[in-house]
Design a protein around this motif. Structure first.
Motif, PDB file in Angstrom:
ATOM      1  N   PRO A   1      26.154  22.999  -9.768  1.00 46.30           N
ATOM      2  CA  PRO A   1      25.616  23.512 -11.035  1.00 46.30           C
ATOM      3  C   PRO A   1      25.804  25.014 -11.231  1.00 46.30           C
ATOM      4  O   PRO A   1      25.738  25.789 -10.271  1.00 46.30           O
ATOM      5  CB  PRO A   1      24.117  23.195 -10.913  1.00 46.30           C
TER       6      PRO A   1
ATOM      7  N   GLN B   1      23.206  24.857 -18.510  1.00 45.42           N
ATOM      8  CA  GLN B   1      23.447  24.287 -17.172  1.00 45.42           C
ATOM      9  C   GLN B   1      24.758  23.522 -17.285  1.00 45.42           C
ATOM     10  O   GLN B   1      24.832  22.516 -17.992  1.00 45.42           O
ATOM     11  CB  GLN B   1      22.327  23.342 -16.784  1.00 45.42           C
TER      12      GLN B   1
ATOM     13  N   GLY C   1      21.090  16.033  -7.987  1.00 45.33           N
ATOM     14  CA  GLY C   1      21.611  17.023  -8.941  1.00 45.33           C
ATOM     15  C   GLY C   1      21.116  16.739 -10.355  1.00 45.33           C
ATOM     16  O   GLY C   1      20.715  17.649 -11.085  1.00 45.33           O
ATOM     17  N   HIS C   2      21.130  15.460 -10.733  1.00 43.15           N
ATOM     18  CA  HIS C   2      20.622  15.084 -12.063  1.00 43.15           C
ATOM     19  C   HIS C   2      19.127  15.396 -12.169  1.00 43.15           C
ATOM     20  O   HIS C   2      18.659  15.884 -13.193  1.00 43.15           O
ATOM     21  CB  HIS C   2      20.854  13.586 -12.331  1.00 43.15           C
TER      22      HIS C   2
ATOM     23  N   LEU D   1      24.577  13.430  -6.398  1.00 39.29           N
ATOM     24  CA  LEU D   1      24.560  13.177  -7.846  1.00 39.29           C
ATOM     25  C   LEU D   1      23.142  12.885  -8.326  1.00 39.29           C
ATOM     26  O   LEU D   1      22.688  13.444  -9.330  1.00 39.29           O
ATOM     27  CB  LEU D   1      25.480  11.992  -8.183  1.00 39.29           C
ATOM     28  N   THR D   2      22.445  12.022  -7.592  1.00 35.43           N
ATOM     29  CA  THR D   2      21.076  11.663  -8.002  1.00 35.43           C
ATOM     30  C   THR D   2      20.182  12.898  -7.999  1.00 35.43           C
ATOM     31  O   THR D   2      19.462  13.173  -8.978  1.00 35.43           O
ATOM     32  CB  THR D   2      20.501  10.618  -7.017  1.00 35.43           C
TER      33      THR D   2
ATOM     34  N   VAL E   1      26.736  18.109 -11.800  1.00 35.84           N
ATOM     35  CA  VAL E   1      25.356  18.397 -11.359  1.00 35.84           C
ATOM     36  C   VAL E   1      25.293  18.806  -9.889  1.00 35.84           C
ATOM     37  O   VAL E   1      24.381  19.524  -9.493  1.00 35.84           O
ATOM     38  CB  VAL E   1      24.402  17.203 -11.600  1.00 35.84           C
ATOM     39  N   GLN E   2      26.273  18.343  -9.097  1.00 36.99           N
ATOM     40  CA  GLN E   2      26.231  18.709  -7.675  1.00 36.99           C
ATOM     41  C   GLN E   2      26.872  20.078  -7.423  1.00 36.99           C
ATOM     42  O   GLN E   2      26.866  20.569  -6.302  1.00 36.99           O
ATOM     43  CB  GLN E   2      26.886  17.617  -6.806  1.00 36.99           C
TER      44      GLN E   2
ATOM     45  N   GLN F   1      15.875  21.682 -17.246  1.00 35.91           N
ATOM     46  CA  GLN F   1      16.098  21.663 -18.700  1.00 35.91           C
ATOM     47  C   GLN F   1      14.791  21.457 -19.454  1.00 35.91           C
ATOM     48  O   GLN F   1      14.494  22.156 -20.431  1.00 35.91           O
ATOM     49  CB  GLN F   1      17.095  20.538 -19.051  1.00 35.91           C
TER      50      GLN F   1
ATOM     51  N   ARG G   1      18.715  19.128 -12.606  1.00 35.92           N
ATOM     52  CA  ARG G   1      19.165  19.602 -13.922  1.00 35.92           C
ATOM     53  C   ARG G   1      18.188  19.192 -15.020  1.00 35.92           C
ATOM     54  O   ARG G   1      17.804  19.999 -15.853  1.00 35.92           O
ATOM     55  CB  ARG G   1      20.572  19.088 -14.236  1.00 35.92           C
ATOM     56  N   SER G   2      17.774  17.922 -15.000  1.00 38.95           N
ATOM     57  CA  SER G   2      16.898  17.491 -16.100  1.00 38.95           C
ATOM     58  C   SER G   2      15.526  18.146 -15.974  1.00 38.95           C
ATOM     59  O   SER G   2      14.901  18.503 -16.975  1.00 38.95           O
ATOM     60  CB  SER G   2      16.819  15.977 -16.195  1.00 38.95           C
TER      61      SER G   2
END
Ligand SMILES: Cc1ncc(COP(=O)(O)O)c(C=O)c1O
Length: 414
Positions: free
Chosen positions: A342, A335, A315-316, A312-313, A339-340, A323, A319-320
């Motif tokens: 995607p 997206q 993945g975020h 999760l960490t 997040v894990q 982005q 993604r960010s």
């Protein structure tokens, strides 16, 4: 000539179409290698020696990275004793007990090899439960490659799907209408925990949809089946719809179950036990002990490590980071999904011109993203991998922006 090219040419002669299923040669654009010779942790090496950070995890089959040591060790220990035999090894009982202890709706488990097997068993079990025929399936959902569910109709007869009834995912009215139209003959409903189809933005199931599916199944004495083959243990350490407090009667699991060793499972509640014990389902390799030992160790890691929180960490962070880059370079990027797991698509890119140009540019920089299938994180991923990935994605945004000649249409995917 590259080794990859040479293998593709040889395969054209001895493998129909050069390759089959989602590994078909024209499934991905030309820069993508087809053949790999080594994998470790988050990394893949193709047959020409190029190394990639792999965001596909073998289409989702590993959760702890390629070749996780303790899982491989458990498999090796079991292999030294036995694997396929005239009867199962004790590990089958241990593994069933473990799954029953981890998945809230599970009172029993059965094992097979692929997600398609698990879904087909669940379907037969649902029909045997109250001797009814119709199976409700959300339109366009992938449940496997058997005649009843394959997305390609070549070689399939209408009779193979005569008892499939389609409804729209997340659409309560459409689900109710399907029950009504086949009143008295609905055996079961297939659900995926969220919508994760290729070439489309992913989206969540609503709590209303999940609860209505449960309510309708109860009202009509049909079984609710959750297909966890892709999502299993990636969203939660147990059943994904526990988050909605919705328990299915049956669920199918595969992919990550043994971190890449071949095994899948159907688990079910007490209600479905009699039906499951009446049906005849089997396969020569379904009782192999080595994948079961690997699965047992994988489940232990699922219970005892922070793999989910790490995914999760990271993945975020990915993604960010992507982005921020997309906005800076003026791309409208979607997206979607957890997040894990995607999915990354460009807006208004039906022909995938942008998607293919960008992902091929990223690939040439040593990061394997998929242009139209959801991707997967594993617990071997590190912050350094994310940083390296973000360097590749940024350089690739720049490249696509500065060189529009790279935007070649590729055969439209359906
Ligand atoms: C949701 C879902 N169900 C079923 C399957 C079929 O699994 P398998 O390819 O192991 O037969 C897949 C495979 O991708 C899947 O994603």
């Amino acid at each position: 000539m590259s080794k990859d090219r040479e293998l593709r040419d040889r395969a054209q002669i001895v493998i129909p179409g050069g390759m089959y299923g989602h590994q078909k040669a024209d499934w991905l654009p030309p820069a993508y290698p087809q053949y790999f010779e080594r994998s470790e942790g988050t990394r893949l090496w193709d047959v020409d020696g190029n190394c990639y950070i792999d965001y596909m995890c073998g289409y989702g089959i590993n959760l702890f990275g390629y070749g996780e040591r303790s899982i491989d060790e458990a498999a090796r220990k079991q292999a030294a004793l036995c694997d396929g035999m005239t009867g199962p090894a004790p590990v089958i009982v241990e593994l069933a007990e473990k799954l029953v202890s981890m998945i809230s709706h599970a009172d029993w488990a059965m094992f097979c090899k692929n997600g398609t097997d698990a879904n087909s068993i669940a379907m037969v079990c649902a029909r045997a439960y109250a001797n009814k025929k119709k199976i409700l399936i959300a339109t366009g959902t992938y449940h496997g490659s058997a005649p009843w569910c394959t997305p390609i109709e070549e070689g399939i007869t209408p009779e193979d799907r005569a008892n499939n009834v389609y409804f729209e995912y997340n659409n309560l009215e459409s689900l109710r209408a399907a029950f009504k139209q086949h009143e008295g003959d609905v055996a079961g409903v297939f659900a995926t925990p969220f919508r994760h189809e290729i070439l489309a933005d992913q989206f969540d199931a609503t709590a209303e949809y999940a609860r209505e599916a449960r309510r309708l199944c109860d009202e009509h004495d049909a079984l609710l089946i959750i297909d966890e083959v892709r999502t299993g243990f990636r969203l939660a350490r147990g059943s994904s719809w526990d988050a909605f407090d919705v328990k299915p009667d049956l669920s199918s699991w595969g992919k990550v179950l043994a971190n890449g060793y071949p095994i899948s499972a159907v688990v079910g509640s007490e209600k479905a036990r009699t039906a499951a014990s009446k049906i005849f389902v089997t396969g020569s390799f379904w009782f192999s002990a080595v994948p079961m030992a690997a699965a047992l160790q994988t489940l232990k890691l699922i219970e005892t490590t922070d793999y989910l929180e790490v995914s999760l960490t990271l993945g975020h962070a990915l993604r960010s980071g992507i982005q921020e880059q997309a906005e800076r370079y003026g791309f409208d990027l979607h997206q979607t999904g957890p997040v894990q797991m995607p999915q990354i698509l460009f807006a208004n890119d039906k022909e995938m011109k942008l998607g293919f140009a960008w992902t091929q540019a990223v690939l040439r920089r040593g990061v394997y993203l998929h242009p139209f299938h959801n991707m997967f994180f594993n617990a071997a991923m590190t912050r350094a991998d994310i940083a390296e990935t973000l360097e590749a994605t940024e350089a690739s945004f720049k490249e696509v922006l500065n060189d529009p000649s790279r935007l070649q249409p590729f055969a439209e995917k359906t």
